[in-house]
Design an enzyme around this catalytic site. Structure first.
Site: not given
Lengths: 331, 358
Positions: A61, A130
């Site tokens: 990322e 998450h």
């Protein structure tokens, strides 16, 4: 004739239309191309648009988000998927210091027309790492724009606007909504021939007179359910105001609604500390203190990391009954 | 005397150096002495209390920015970290705008909003000036991505220090550069110290830092940066690789900073010896080494080069005067350059509240 479209399909239409409109638009992220998207939001786009416009990246990322930001400085308009917004933490420096600050630090010589998007919600049994909802964190940085659509119609219209915007837009979706259906007009039914919703404009999702439930993202759906219960069981007529974008913020809509109902609750799936509700409650008491018949209330995610255990996770997030209970405490 | 001191000139015969005219060679010298003069004047005014924050000086490393940037064309782009003054002047930014930025003035290159670490000139393909170690490396990658996406034959030169090679963002950038065949050249300006920690105390490596690139199937090279001929000859190979093959490179260029990590580096003579610093100043000064080339090749006389030094100092002094006499930014400017849409008074910029001051 309105048609039903899922949240994910509406987003896909937005990408497809913007890919067709502007050759500089490129959709990029983990599994967005050949895999068809981890949540199938980009399904079919790679087949239609090919390798150049729909780009699979490695799980990297900081690298690929930073790469998108660098490309945006040269005029490319990347639409970057974070498979979960929760992964913003590993791209933090790139998002904040580069996309967020480079315009300012360059005295306005550079801008970053980039969209960073993905689901930002809890409630799906994936644990604390998450389940982050970073809209308050992202909105705390001047230079950022933050969008949290609650339904397919708004998701499409706001995504198209976000892609055309010349500032970095943090676009937060919800896996819990991806499969839900809403009426989304066909382009030929629309006056301008396409669905564009400006950022910074809230939307009254349900008109009411007794209190205002203000929310963004999936919490809007929770509020709508709570409003029906309040009406059916307690004859309380709640207005539901969907902020749609956090920054820029439609303050006028908030003040207008609360000045009418004199009571307000902010409902959000984020944590209470420095949440969006904190900002909005400050706004209300500061601007229309005399209009209030009760203190502004908040319903947030319970203030602990997102728990895994399914029955508890369900009650950690706002649900209609707690919104009803909170409403009864001030009505 | 000059002949006896002339350096080995193997790289002078490289095609890219053979085509240099006398004027080109003098221009390279002028660039280096301008950078040094600018930095010396900056230091003087920093110590005089005219500037805030950090000041990372480039003295001793001039040949790296000047040599590499001298190879670039109109479609080649540059991005670096916080030791960014040398690159800024080498791409053609003026001393005035650079000095005024240090003074925090409205006439600064970033209107006084960026400071020493954040110089930018996109009109000269110069994308900063970045404060976070290795934070610029994915951006450099993105510049290369943008060039390739637009079908432009060019390269992105992304500079970083030897300390930056241990950041994850750099490794992610290497992987993506190789995976996507991007025309990016990572230039590690290895001055031996990541702040006060020597290379041996900060990095695990076999032969050198650039060798890490081989793990990503990226071509790499290690060479000395003290002689512009060598810098140009070796960097040109990477530039051609980017232009012709759209492939990345990692270059590790050995250099040395004479001053501390920043002016605020109180230990600059503790983590390295006075003798070490003096050895580099006396034997490895890139300006002296280039000067010897110019004298040996009879491109210039001592007097002409001294005159060039004087002009550079005069220019730097005038830049300092310009900076001193320039106004500070107005308080209202705090809210400018945050959002493009607001600055450009678009519909988007006028819709909803963007700033949250009472």
């Amino acid at each position: 004739m309105p048609r039903s479209l899922s949240y994910r399909h509406a987003l896909r239409e937005a990408f497809d239309e913007e890919l067709a409109r502007d050759p500089m638009v490129v959709v990029m992220g983990e599994e967005v191309a050949q895999y068809n998207g981890a949540y199938k939001v980009t399904e079919g786009l790679w087949e239609k648009w090919g390798d150049k416009r729909i780009v699979d990246t490695p799980i990297s990322e900081a690298g690929f988000i930073g790469m998108g930001i660098g490309a945006s400085m040269l005029g490319v308009r990347p639409v970057m998927e974070l498979m979960f917004w929760s992964f913003y933490t590993v791209a933090w420096d790139q998002i904040i210091n580069n996309a967020g600050m480079v315009r300012y630090m360059s005295g306005g010589k550079i801008h970053c027309p980039i969209v960073i998007r993905g689901p930002a919600n809890g409630g799906t049994g994936v644990g604390a790492t998450h389940s982050h909802t970073p809209e308050n964190i992202m909105a705390s940085f001047p230079g950022m724009k933050v969008v949290c659509p609650s339904n397919a119609h708004d998701a499409k219209g706001l995504m198209k606007t976000a892609i055309r915007d010349n500032d970095p837009v943090m676009f937060m979706e919800s896996t819990a909504l991806y499969g839900e259906l809403w009426d989304v007009p066909m382009n030929d039914e629309l006056p301008g021939g396409e669905l564009l919703i400006p950022m910074g404009v809230a939307d009254v999702k349900r008109a009411g007179t007794d209190l205002t439930l203000i929310a963004h993202g999936r919490a809007v759906i929770t509020c709508l359910k709570a409003a029906e219960m309040l009406k059916a069981e307690h004859q309380i007529d709640a207005e539901v105001l969907d902020l749609r974008t956090i920054r820029p913020l439609d303050e006028e809509a908030v003040l207008q609604s609360v000045a009418k109902t004199h009571r307000a609750i902010y409902v959000e799936e984020g944590k209470p500390f420095c949440g969006i509700g904190a900002q909005v409650a400050y706004l209300i008491q500061n601007k229309i203190f005399d209009e209030l018949d009760a203190p502004v209330q908040r319903v947030c995610s319970l203030d602990a990391p997102a728990i895994y255990s399914p029955p508890l996770e369900k009650i950690q997030l706002p649900y209609p009954e707690v919104v009803v209970a909170k409403a009864l405490s001030i009505c | 005397m000059a002949t006896a001191l002339a350096p080995v000139t193997l790289h002078a015969d490289a095609p890219v150096n053979r085509k240099l005219t006398e004027e080109d060679k003098l221009a390279l010298h002028r660039q280096m002495v301008r950078i040094r003069a600018f930095e010396q004047l900056s230091l003087q005014h920093y110590q005089g209390g005219k500037m805030a924050g950090f000041l990372h000086l480039y003295i001793g490393q001039e040949s790296v920015a000047v040599g590499t940037i001298s190879l670039l064309g109109e479609n080649d782009h540059i991005i670096t970290a916080y030791r960014d003054h040398g690159h800024a002047l080498a791409v053609g930014m003026s001393m005035n705008e650079c000095m005024a930025e240090l003074f925090g003035k409205a006439t600064g290159c970033s209107k006084g909003k960026g400071g020493s670490m954040h110089y930018f000139a996109p009109d000269k393909n110069y994308w900063g000036g970045h404060g976070i170690v290795a934070g610029q490396t994915p951006l450099g990658l993105g510049l290369a991505y943008g060039l390739k996406y637009k079908g432009i034959r060019g390269a992105a030169l992304c500079y970083l220090g030897d300390g930056a090679v241990n950041q994850g963002a750099f490794h992610e950038s290497l992987n993506l550069a190789a995976l996507f065949d991007l025309p990016v050249i990572f230039v590690i300006e290895n001055n031996g110290y990541s702040m006060g920690t020597s290379q041996h105390r900060s990095s695990a490596f076999k032969s050198c830092l650039a060798e890490r690139a081989s793990g990503y199937d990226i071509d790499w090279e290690l060479f000395s940066g003290e002689d512009i001929y060598e810098v140009r000859a070796r960097t040109q190979i990477a530039v051609e690789r980017a232009h012709n093959e759209s492939r990345p490179s990692v270059l590790e260029i050995a250099t040395y900073r004479w001053e501390g990590h920043s002016v605020a580096d109180a230990n600059k003579l503790k983590y390295r010896t006075k003798e070490e610093v003096e050895r580099h100043q006396q034997q490895h000064d890139p300006i002296q080494i280039w000067k010897r080339h110019l004298l040996a090749e009879r491109v210039a006389t001592e007097d002409e080069l001294k005159q060039m030094d004087r002009e550079a100092f005069k220019e730097a002094e005038e830049a300092a005067e310009f900076a001193k006499s320039s106004p500070f930014p107005e308080p209202e400017s705090i809210f400018e350059d945050v959002y493009w849409e607001v600055d450009n008074r678009t519909e988007s910029g006028r819709t909803g509240r963007h700033f949250f001051n009472d």
